[in-house]
Design a protein around this motif. Structure first.
Motif, PDB file in Angstrom:
ATOM      1  N   SER A 106      57.654  47.232  41.652  1.00 43.22           N
ATOM      2  CA  SER A 106      58.118  46.056  40.925  1.00 43.22           C
ATOM      3  C   SER A 106      58.733  45.094  41.937  1.00 43.22           C
ATOM      4  O   SER A 106      59.407  45.538  42.875  1.00 43.22           O
ATOM      5  CB  SER A 106      59.179  46.472  39.896  1.00 43.22           C
ATOM      6  OG  SER A 106      59.867  45.339  39.425  1.00 43.22           O
ATOM      7  N   PRO A 107      58.541  43.805  41.758  1.00 42.13           N
ATOM      8  CA  PRO A 107      59.165  42.851  42.683  1.00 42.13           C
ATOM      9  C   PRO A 107      60.694  42.946  42.665  1.00 42.13           C
ATOM     10  O   PRO A 107      61.350  42.583  43.631  1.00 42.13           O
ATOM     11  CB  PRO A 107      58.706  41.481  42.188  1.00 42.13           C
ATOM     12  CG  PRO A 107      57.773  41.705  41.065  1.00 42.13           C
ATOM     13  CD  PRO A 107      57.725  43.157  40.751  1.00 42.13           C
ATOM     14  N   ASP A 108      61.250  43.470  41.575  1.00 43.64           N
ATOM     15  CA  ASP A 108      62.700  43.604  41.453  1.00 43.64           C
ATOM     16  C   ASP A 108      63.220  44.938  41.972  1.00 43.64           C
ATOM     17  O   ASP A 108      64.395  45.239  41.847  1.00 43.64           O
ATOM     18  CB  ASP A 108      63.122  43.440  39.986  1.00 43.64           C
ATOM     19  CG  ASP A 108      62.755  42.072  39.438  1.00 43.64           C
ATOM     20  OD1 ASP A 108      62.784  41.096  40.208  1.00 43.64           O
ATOM     21  OD2 ASP A 108      62.426  41.991  38.239  1.00 43.64           O
ATOM     22  N   GLY A 109      62.327  45.757  42.525  1.00 41.15           N
ATOM     23  CA  GLY A 109      62.732  47.062  43.027  1.00 41.15           C
ATOM     24  C   GLY A 109      62.660  48.117  41.945  1.00 41.15           C
ATOM     25  O   GLY A 109      62.369  47.824  40.777  1.00 41.15           O
ATOM     26  N   PRO A 110      62.933  49.374  42.306  1.00 42.62           N
ATOM     27  CA  PRO A 110      62.850  50.464  41.335  1.00 42.62           C
ATOM     28  C   PRO A 110      63.818  50.248  40.166  1.00 42.62           C
ATOM     29  O   PRO A 110      64.995  49.946  40.392  1.00 42.62           O
ATOM     30  CB  PRO A 110      63.256  51.702  42.144  1.00 42.62           C
ATOM     31  CG  PRO A 110      63.003  51.325  43.567  1.00 42.62           C
ATOM     32  CD  PRO A 110      63.267  49.847  43.647  1.00 42.62           C
ATOM     33  N   PRO A 111      63.339  50.396  38.931  1.00 51.04           N
ATOM     34  CA  PRO A 111      64.215  50.188  37.778  1.00 51.04           C
ATOM     35  C   PRO A 111      65.190  51.343  37.544  1.00 51.04           C
ATOM     36  O   PRO A 111      66.205  51.186  36.868  1.00 51.04           O
ATOM     37  CB  PRO A 111      63.245  50.060  36.600  1.00 51.04           C
ATOM     38  CG  PRO A 111      62.001  50.730  37.055  1.00 51.04           C
ATOM     39  CD  PRO A 111      61.952  50.597  38.547  1.00 51.04           C
ATOM     40  N   ARG A 112      64.915  52.507  38.108  1.00 50.30           N
ATOM     41  CA  ARG A 112      65.754  53.686  37.873  1.00 50.30           C
ATOM     42  C   ARG A 112      65.636  54.602  39.081  1.00 50.30           C
ATOM     43  O   ARG A 112      64.598  54.674  39.703  1.00 50.30           O
ATOM     44  CB  ARG A 112      65.277  54.403  36.602  1.00 50.30           C
ATOM     45  CG  ARG A 112      66.093  55.582  36.183  1.00 50.30           C
ATOM     46  CD  ARG A 112      65.645  56.088  34.815  1.00 50.30           C
ATOM     47  NE  ARG A 112      65.966  55.174  33.740  1.00 50.30           N
ATOM     48  CZ  ARG A 112      67.143  55.119  33.125  1.00 50.30           C
ATOM     49  NH1 ARG A 112      68.105  55.920  33.487  1.00 50.30           N
ATOM     50  NH2 ARG A 112      67.348  54.267  32.163  1.00 50.30           N
ATOM     51  N   THR A 113      66.725  55.300  39.391  1.00 50.94           N
ATOM     52  CA  THR A 113      66.738  56.251  40.493  1.00 50.94           C
ATOM     53  C   THR A 113      67.137  57.613  39.949  1.00 50.94           C
ATOM     54  O   THR A 113      68.089  57.720  39.176  1.00 50.94           O
ATOM     55  CB  THR A 113      67.755  55.808  41.579  1.00 50.94           C
ATOM     56  OG1 THR A 113      67.367  54.519  42.055  1.00 50.94           O
ATOM     57  CG2 THR A 113      67.786  56.773  42.737  1.00 50.94           C
ATOM     58  N   ALA A 114      66.413  58.656  40.345  1.00 55.57           N
ATOM     59  CA  ALA A 114      66.737  60.020  39.921  1.00 55.57           C
ATOM     60  C   ALA A 114      67.855  60.558  40.818  1.00 55.57           C
ATOM     61  O   ALA A 114      67.737  60.538  42.046  1.00 55.57           O
ATOM     62  CB  ALA A 114      65.501  60.909  40.013  1.00 55.57           C
ATOM     63  N   LEU A 115      68.929  61.028  40.191  1.00 56.03           N
ATOM     64  CA  LEU A 115      70.089  61.537  40.925  1.00 56.03           C
ATOM     65  C   LEU A 115      70.367  62.986  40.566  1.00 56.03           C
ATOM     66  O   LEU A 115      70.125  63.418  39.441  1.00 56.03           O
ATOM     67  CB  LEU A 115      71.333  60.703  40.602  1.00 56.03           C
ATOM     68  CG  LEU A 115      71.254  59.207  40.880  1.00 56.03           C
ATOM     69  CD1 LEU A 115      72.514  58.510  40.389  1.00 56.03           C
ATOM     70  CD2 LEU A 115      71.017  58.939  42.348  1.00 56.03           C
ATOM     71  N   HIS A 116      70.912  63.725  41.512  1.00 54.69           N
ATOM     72  CA  HIS A 116      71.358  65.100  41.280  1.00 54.69           C
ATOM     73  C   HIS A 116      72.664  65.025  40.494  1.00 54.69           C
ATOM     74  O   HIS A 116      73.637  64.416  40.964  1.00 54.69           O
ATOM     75  CB  HIS A 116      71.549  65.800  42.622  1.00 54.69           C
ATOM     76  CG  HIS A 116      71.846  67.240  42.507  1.00 54.69           C
ATOM     77  ND1 HIS A 116      72.717  67.880  43.349  1.00 54.69           N
ATOM     78  CD2 HIS A 116      71.383  68.189  41.652  1.00 54.69           C
ATOM     79  CE1 HIS A 116      72.782  69.152  43.027  1.00 54.69           C
ATOM     80  NE2 HIS A 116      71.974  69.354  41.996  1.00 54.69           N
ATOM     81  N   ALA A 117      72.707  65.609  39.316  1.00 52.44           N
ATOM     82  CA  ALA A 117      73.883  65.508  38.450  1.00 52.44           C
ATOM     83  C   ALA A 117      75.139  66.088  39.095  1.00 52.44           C
ATOM     84  O   ALA A 117      76.245  65.638  38.818  1.00 52.44           O
ATOM     85  CB  ALA A 117      73.609  66.198  37.111  1.00 52.44           C
ATOM     86  N   THR A 118      74.986  67.060  39.967  1.00 49.73           N
ATOM     87  CA  THR A 118      76.129  67.719  40.584  1.00 49.73           C
ATOM     88  C   THR A 118      76.808  66.855  41.643  1.00 49.73           C
ATOM     89  O   THR A 118      78.023  66.704  41.646  1.00 49.73           O
ATOM     90  CB  THR A 118      75.688  69.061  41.219  1.00 49.73           C
ATOM     91  OG1 THR A 118      75.058  69.844  40.214  1.00 49.73           O
ATOM     92  CG2 THR A 118      76.864  69.814  41.784  1.00 49.73           C
TER      93      THR A 118
END
Length: 148
Positions: A106-118
């Motif tokens: 996307s021209p606006d960059g990634p809409p979401r990033t996966a994070l480690h909950a811990t």
């Protein structure tokens, strides 16, 4: 050429596509894994037709990917919770999301990033060898037939 069903394919990926291969199905699983578990919430989030959502949810329940759990008795209403098999699809959803960010950005960059909950570190979907503990990079993956 593949037909509408993959019954004649001797392939694990083809069998998996029978369950999750339709585009709405993975988007439903994405939202369920993010915590959108009620029909109306999924309907609003996805902008999907009611009958299509109903059909896809029924299929995911039938295949043991989601379980239907009553959250209200009068009137009776259900939410859809991921089973262990459904939670395993997080790897697929994250890998597909990251592939899209790299290859169809996307021209606006990634809409979401996966994070480690811990620890809140950014997750990276990868194939890992359980024997040596090393990640397999593109071009380092081979397969073998388990059929005689």
């Amino acid at each position: 050429m593949l037909g509408r069903r993959y019954d004649d394919q001797v392939c694990s990926a083809a069998r998996a596509l029978e369950v999750v291969g339709e585009r709405w199905t993975l988007l439903i699983m994405r939202d369920v894994l993010l915590g959108v578990v009620r029909f109306d919430g999924l309907l609003a989030s996805l902008g999907i037709a009611r009958n299509v959502l109903s059909d896809r949810l029924a299929g995911l329940v039938e295949h043991g990917v989601l379980e239907r759990v009553a959250y209200q008795r009068h009137p009776l209403r259900y939410e859809y919770r991921p089973t262990a098999a459904g939670r395993e699809l997080a790897v697929v959803v994250v890998a597909l999301m990251q592939w899209g960010d790299r290859n169809v950005p996307s021209p606006d960059g990634p809409p979401r990033t996966a994070l480690h909950a811990t620890c809140e570190g950014e997750l990276v979907a990868c194939l890992m060898c359980p024997d040596c503990g090393e990640p397999a990079r593109p071009g380092e993956v081979t397969t073998r037939s388990n059929r005689a």
